[in-house]
Design an enzyme around this catalytic site. Structure first.
Site, PDB file in Angstrom:
ATOM      1  N   ASP A   1       8.597  48.185  69.475  1.00  0.00           N
ATOM      2  CA  ASP A   1       7.573  47.255  68.994  1.00  0.00           C
ATOM      3  C   ASP A   1       8.170  45.837  68.995  1.00  0.00           C
ATOM      4  O   ASP A   1       9.349  45.660  69.330  1.00  0.00           O
ATOM      5  CB  ASP A   1       7.176  47.721  67.580  1.00  0.00           C
ATOM      6  CG  ASP A   1       6.009  46.962  66.979  1.00  0.00           C
ATOM      7  OD1 ASP A   1       5.182  46.426  67.725  1.00  0.00           O
ATOM      8  OD2 ASP A   1       5.924  46.933  65.717  1.00  0.00           O
ATOM      9  N   HIS A   2       7.387  44.834  68.543  1.00  0.00           N
ATOM     10  CA  HIS A   2       7.803  43.429  68.525  1.00  0.00           C
ATOM     11  C   HIS A   2       9.268  43.107  68.765  1.00  0.00           C
ATOM     12  O   HIS A   2      10.104  43.259  67.886  1.00  0.00           O
ATOM     13  CB  HIS A   2       7.550  42.805  67.142  1.00  0.00           C
ATOM     14  CG  HIS A   2       6.140  42.566  66.830  1.00  0.00           C
ATOM     15  ND1 HIS A   2       5.465  41.443  67.227  1.00  0.00           N
ATOM     16  CD2 HIS A   2       5.260  43.327  66.159  1.00  0.00           C
ATOM     17  CE1 HIS A   2       4.229  41.520  66.798  1.00  0.00           C
ATOM     18  NE2 HIS A   2       4.063  42.646  66.150  1.00  0.00           N
TER      19      HIS A   2
ATOM     20  N   ASP B   1       6.959  39.952  72.500  1.00  0.00           N
ATOM     21  CA  ASP B   1       6.008  39.143  71.749  1.00  0.00           C
ATOM     22  C   ASP B   1       6.316  37.666  71.961  1.00  0.00           C
ATOM     23  O   ASP B   1       7.195  37.096  71.329  1.00  0.00           O
ATOM     24  CB  ASP B   1       6.086  39.518  70.265  1.00  0.00           C
ATOM     25  CG  ASP B   1       5.239  38.609  69.393  1.00  0.00           C
ATOM     26  OD1 ASP B   1       4.498  37.761  69.945  1.00  0.00           O
ATOM     27  OD2 ASP B   1       5.312  38.743  68.155  1.00  0.00           O
TER      28      ASP B   1
ATOM     29  N   GLY C   1       1.286  43.104  57.618  1.00  0.00           N
ATOM     30  CA  GLY C   1       1.719  43.190  56.230  1.00  0.00           C
ATOM     31  C   GLY C   1       2.901  42.258  56.016  1.00  0.00           C
ATOM     32  O   GLY C   1       3.729  42.088  56.903  1.00  0.00           O
TER      33      GLY C   1
ATOM     34  N   HIS D   1      -2.452  45.254  65.839  1.00  0.00           N
ATOM     35  CA  HIS D   1      -1.307  45.199  64.923  1.00  0.00           C
ATOM     36  C   HIS D   1      -1.848  44.965  63.523  1.00  0.00           C
ATOM     37  O   HIS D   1      -2.885  44.337  63.359  1.00  0.00           O
ATOM     38  CB  HIS D   1      -0.358  44.076  65.313  1.00  0.00           C
ATOM     39  CG  HIS D   1       0.501  44.437  66.486  1.00  0.00           C
ATOM     40  ND1 HIS D   1       1.862  44.332  66.479  1.00  0.00           N
ATOM     41  CD2 HIS D   1       0.170  44.940  67.691  1.00  0.00           C
ATOM     42  CE1 HIS D   1       2.340  44.750  67.635  1.00  0.00           C
ATOM     43  NE2 HIS D   1       1.339  45.113  68.392  1.00  0.00           N
TER      44      HIS D   1
ATOM     45  N   GLY E   1      -2.610  47.492  61.365  1.00  0.00           N
ATOM     46  CA  GLY E   1      -3.661  48.504  61.177  1.00  0.00           C
ATOM     47  C   GLY E   1      -3.818  48.929  59.727  1.00  0.00           C
ATOM     48  O   GLY E   1      -4.912  49.302  59.297  1.00  0.00           O
TER      49      GLY E   1
ATOM     50  N   ASN F   1      -1.247  49.985  65.336  1.00  0.00           N
ATOM     51  CA  ASN F   1       0.048  49.965  64.661  1.00  0.00           C
ATOM     52  C   ASN F   1      -0.128  50.096  63.159  1.00  0.00           C
ATOM     53  O   ASN F   1      -0.927  49.369  62.558  1.00  0.00           O
ATOM     54  CB  ASN F   1       0.771  48.651  64.951  1.00  0.00           C
ATOM     55  CG  ASN F   1       1.347  48.603  66.349  1.00  0.00           C
ATOM     56  OD1 ASN F   1       0.995  49.413  67.200  1.00  0.00           O
ATOM     57  ND2 ASN F   1       2.226  47.652  66.580  1.00  0.00           N
TER      58      ASN F   1
ATOM     59  N   THR G   1       2.814  48.990  57.073  1.00  0.00           N
ATOM     60  CA  THR G   1       2.876  48.707  55.642  1.00  0.00           C
ATOM     61  C   THR G   1       2.563  49.917  54.764  1.00  0.00           C
ATOM     62  O   THR G   1       3.278  50.198  53.804  1.00  0.00           O
ATOM     63  CB  THR G   1       1.890  47.573  55.303  1.00  0.00           C
ATOM     64  OG1 THR G   1       2.131  46.480  56.201  1.00  0.00           O
ATOM     65  CG2 THR G   1       2.096  47.082  53.880  1.00  0.00           C
TER      66      THR G   1
HETATM   67 ZN   LIG Z   1       2.805  43.687  64.956  1.00  0.00          ZN
END
Ligand SMILES: [Zn+2]
Length: 313
Positions: free
Chosen positions: A82-83, A114, A196, A231, A233, A253, A256
């Site tokens: 991810d990121h 990203d 989050g 992102h 979610g 995604n 949190t």
């Molecule tokens: Zn994200």
């Protein structure tokens, strides 16, 4: 034959289903999350963002890959990077290419770059370079366009103002050009979703009940024709989420909510196995009640005829 992650996401997209992607900021979360995915008979991605080893306890891409290898079941879960930001949430430049190369070398089955804090040209340039790396390794690449806020330090802007103004939303024209010029496989978009918080005391706060601009999402979908990614979610109101999935939002995604379930139990009991149990229960509830994705795995794998999945003839 094992299908690649790109094909599985495409299957889900055609079948009107979503593939949840769970972030793992603490290595002991790996096992219960994968077990919950198996027990709900869902297909999901397990993912790790750079900030989860910088600001949390995930250690790094190698440690996560090793933990994943212990529990993985390719028919249920795949590993995604991810990121990896080009410029991070604290506005610092990141040496992102070595991280992505490392993950590809470790066997990550898809990656994300990203460049959303760069201008459009810069984002296109950085993304295209990573897409080439990923495609050369035979795996898909996710990119981000627009501003999915929330990871930055300090209090977030008032959510209702943000949503009403559409500030930071992914622009339709830009999205169409971005996808054409970068050849990215999936695009993370901003349509009202927020990350989050990850800094200071804010990271323990419940997230706002975010909404999604479904009309805007539909226009992005028409302009790009590729699976879109949400992102942030956690915390999106359920009715919006379900409508967004029908509109072509495919990868969702979730970080949190399962992180806070784990952390809360660690704080109150200090018992890692109880924290794992809390994480397991929360992941199952999310899959079953919130996303309604129980028993959808066979359709993502393309084994059951989900209606419009395959062209006839
Ligand atoms: Zn994200």
């Amino acid at each position: 034959m094992t299908l690649g992650t790109a094909e599985l996401i495409r299957n889900a997209n055609r079948a009107g289903l979503a593939v949840p992607a769970f972030n793992i900021p603490y290595l002991p979360m790996m096992r219960p999350v994968i077990q919950a995915v198996i027990d709900e008979d869902t297909f999901a991605l397990i993912e790790i963002a750079r900030l989860e080893w910088v600001k949390f306890a995930a250690e790094g891409p190698a440690a996560v890959a090793a933990e994943f290898a212990k529990w993985q079941r390719p028919e249920y879960v795949r590993l995604h990077l991810d990121h990896v930001p080009v410029v991070d949430e604290d506005d610092l430049a990141v040496d992102y290419l070595p991280i992505i190369r490392e993950a590809i070398g470790l066997g990550y089955q898809s990656v994300m770059v990203d460049g959303s804090r760069l201008d459009l040209e810069g984002n296109i340039r950085a993304t295209r370079e990573v897409v080439e790396l990923a495609h050369a390794a035979g795996i898909p690449c996710e990119a981000e366009l627009g501003a999915v806020l929330g990871h930055e330090a300090g209090p977030p802007p008032p959510y209702q103002d943000l949503f009403a103004s559409g500030r930071g939303f992914t622009k339709i024209e830009e999205a169409s050009r971005f996808v054409q010029e970068t050849d990215c496989d999936w695009l993370s978009v901003a349509v009202g979703n927020v990350h989050g918080a990850v800094s200071g005391a804010l990271k323990d706060q419940p997230k706002v009940a975010a909404r999604l601009d479904i009309g805007h999402l539909q226009r992005l979908r028409d302009a790009t024709r590729i699976p879109l990614v949400l992102h942030g979610g956690s915390g999106v109101q359920r009715s919006y989420l379900l409508e967004a999935i029908r509109t072509g939002l495919t990868k969702i995604n979730i970080g949190t909510e399962i992180r806070q379930a784990y952390e809360r139990e660690m704080r109150s009991s200090g018992d890692p196995s109880r924290a794992q149990e809390a994480c397991y229960e929360r992941t199952r509830r999310l899959l079953h009640d919130h996303l309604g994705l129980s028993a959808t795995r066979e359709r993502v794998l393309g084994r059951l005829d989900g209606g419009a999945q395959r062209p006839s003839g």
